[in-house]
Design a protein around this motif. Structure first.
Motif, PDB file in Angstrom:
ATOM      1  N   VAL A  14      73.055  31.921  -3.936  1.00 57.79           N
ATOM      2  CA  VAL A  14      73.101  31.556  -5.459  1.00 57.79           C
ATOM      3  C   VAL A  14      71.783  30.447  -5.414  1.00 57.79           C
ATOM      4  O   VAL A  14      71.563  29.873  -4.099  1.00 57.79           O
ATOM      5  CB  VAL A  14      74.420  30.961  -5.941  1.00 57.79           C
ATOM      6  CG1 VAL A  14      75.424  32.100  -6.081  1.00 57.79           C
ATOM      7  CG2 VAL A  14      74.884  29.791  -4.966  1.00 57.79           C
ATOM      8  N   GLU A  15      71.308  30.270  -6.480  1.00 60.37           N
ATOM      9  CA  GLU A  15      70.236  29.124  -6.895  1.00 60.37           C
ATOM     10  C   GLU A  15      71.109  27.617  -6.815  1.00 60.37           C
ATOM     11  O   GLU A  15      72.328  27.757  -7.276  1.00 60.37           O
ATOM     12  CB  GLU A  15      69.758  29.326  -8.200  1.00 60.37           C
ATOM     13  CG  GLU A  15      68.873  30.678  -7.916  1.00 60.37           C
ATOM     14  CD  GLU A  15      67.807  30.910  -9.316  1.00 60.37           C
ATOM     15  OE1 GLU A  15      67.628  29.880 -10.142  1.00 60.37           O
ATOM     16  OE2 GLU A  15      67.229  31.919  -9.212  1.00 60.37           O
ATOM     17  N   LYS A  30      67.432  30.215  -2.540  1.00 65.07           N
ATOM     18  CA  LYS A  30      68.652  30.424  -2.862  1.00 65.07           C
ATOM     19  C   LYS A  30      69.628  29.787  -1.497  1.00 65.07           C
ATOM     20  O   LYS A  30      68.938  29.610  -0.473  1.00 65.07           O
ATOM     21  CB  LYS A  30      69.169  31.637  -3.120  1.00 65.07           C
ATOM     22  CG  LYS A  30      68.733  32.350  -4.371  1.00 65.07           C
ATOM     23  CD  LYS A  30      68.945  33.580  -4.347  1.00 65.07           C
ATOM     24  CE  LYS A  30      68.618  34.162  -5.839  1.00 65.07           C
ATOM     25  NZ  LYS A  30      69.059  35.693  -6.167  1.00 65.07           N
TER      26      LYS A  30
END
Length: 155
Positions: A14-15, A30
């Motif tokens: 995920v960012e 990420k």
């Protein structure tokens, strides 16, 4: 007496999170989503150790509902697990790990990860092997990173 254990972990990319694998921060856009630092390699290594001695897995040992493990350093958790291994009279013979990731390229970080794991497990770097592979666009498809670890312990 010898014991063998296998560990596996996977987390979503995920960012807004940093990417930590084998205790090494890897530059990437990420990071892995998780309650702790989500270091799948350290988690797989810890589960392999616990599995070798038929102990509860890291999810039960370090529950993600417990706030004291929020953003925890997984190498510290691995050290905690290994201290129990030692208290039971065992020590590591060798550990073989595979990290599964489409991106980023992990080759430049493998030796550093080996060193961190060897230090955490109080063993020679020659007893720790880490490989990285992709799934050729199948499996995780760049949406996450997984790791397997296999360990041999002796008494």
């Amino acid at each position: 007496m010898i014991r063998i254990g296998h560990g596996y972990d996977v987390h979503k990319l995920v960012e807004g999170r940093r990417l930590v694998l084998g205790g090494v921060e890897i530059p990437y856009e990420k990071g892995l989503l998780g309650h702790s630092d989500a270091d799948v390699l350290a988690h797989a290594a810890a589960d392999a150790l616990l599995g070798a001695l038929a102990l509860p897995d890291i999810g039960r040992r370090f529950p993600d509902k417990d706030p004291k493990y929020k953003d925890a350093d997984s190498i510290e958790l691995l050290k905690d697990v290994y201290s129990e291994v030692l208290s039971m009279g065992y020590k590591i013979c060798n550990m073989d790990c595979t990290v599964i990731a489409e991106k980023p390229m992990l080759k430049p970080f493998i030796e550093q990860m080996r060193g961190v794991l060897a230090s955490a497990l109080s063993t020679d770097i020659g007893n720790i092997n880490i490989k990285a592979t992709t799934e050729e666009g199948l499996g995780l498809r760049g949406e996450g990173i997984g790791a397997h670890a296999l360990v041999l312990l002796e008494k």
